[in-house]
Design a protein around this motif. Structure first.
Motif, PDB file in Angstrom:
ATOM      1  N   SER A  35      -8.304  10.100  50.154  1.00 27.33           N
ATOM      2  CA  SER A  35      -8.003   9.992  48.724  1.00 27.33           C
ATOM      3  C   SER A  35      -6.637   9.368  48.495  1.00 27.33           C
ATOM      4  O   SER A  35      -6.463   8.539  47.597  1.00 27.33           O
ATOM      5  CB  SER A  35      -8.054  11.363  48.053  1.00 27.33           C
ATOM      6  N   HIS A  38      -6.927   5.681  49.129  1.00 28.72           N
ATOM      7  CA  HIS A  38      -7.563   5.014  47.988  1.00 28.72           C
ATOM      8  C   HIS A  38      -6.554   4.822  46.853  1.00 28.72           C
ATOM      9  O   HIS A  38      -6.501   3.760  46.228  1.00 28.72           O
ATOM     10  CB  HIS A  38      -8.761   5.825  47.498  1.00 28.72           C
ATOM     11  N   ARG A  39      -5.740   5.817  46.593  1.00 28.43           N
ATOM     12  CA  ARG A  39      -4.746   5.734  45.523  1.00 28.43           C
ATOM     13  C   ARG A  39      -3.722   4.637  45.827  1.00 28.43           C
ATOM     14  O   ARG A  39      -3.338   3.879  44.939  1.00 28.43           O
ATOM     15  CB  ARG A  39      -4.049   7.081  45.357  1.00 28.43           C
ATOM     16  N   ARG A  41      -4.212   1.978  47.759  1.00 31.42           N
ATOM     17  CA  ARG A  41      -4.897   0.683  47.620  1.00 31.42           C
ATOM     18  C   ARG A  41      -5.026   0.289  46.155  1.00 31.42           C
ATOM     19  O   ARG A  41      -4.802  -0.863  45.783  1.00 31.42           O
ATOM     20  CB  ARG A  41      -6.289   0.732  48.262  1.00 31.42           C
TER      21      ARG A  41
END
Length: 74
Positions: A35, A38-39, A41
């Motif tokens: 997670s 993802h943040r 990116r």
């Protein structure tokens, strides 16, 4: 905690690398590694696009990097 909730009404142009690193360090405490990755990116893509389109004079995430392992380099 999402980016907009953390910084409230701050203009994007005034955000710097250190502020974003602080945000990632705080929000990363409660996220799984995938997670957090993802943040990071998403943030890098958003700020790169904002800079390339002329909305920002610099990209504050250009010096933020991360590894694919569980250890992140902020």
């Amino acid at each position: 905690m999402l980016l907009i909730g953390y910084f409230k009404d701050v203009e994007m142009e005034f955000l710097d690398t250190n502020q974003l690193k602080e945000y990632l360090a705080i929000s990363g405490k409660h996220l799984k590694p995938a997670s957090l990755s993802h943040r990071i990116r998403f943030m890098k893509s958003f700020f790169r696009w904002s800079h390339e389109e002329g909305y920002m004079s610099k990209n504050p995430t250009s010096k933020i990097s991360y590894c694919t392992s569980l250890t992140y380099i902020l």
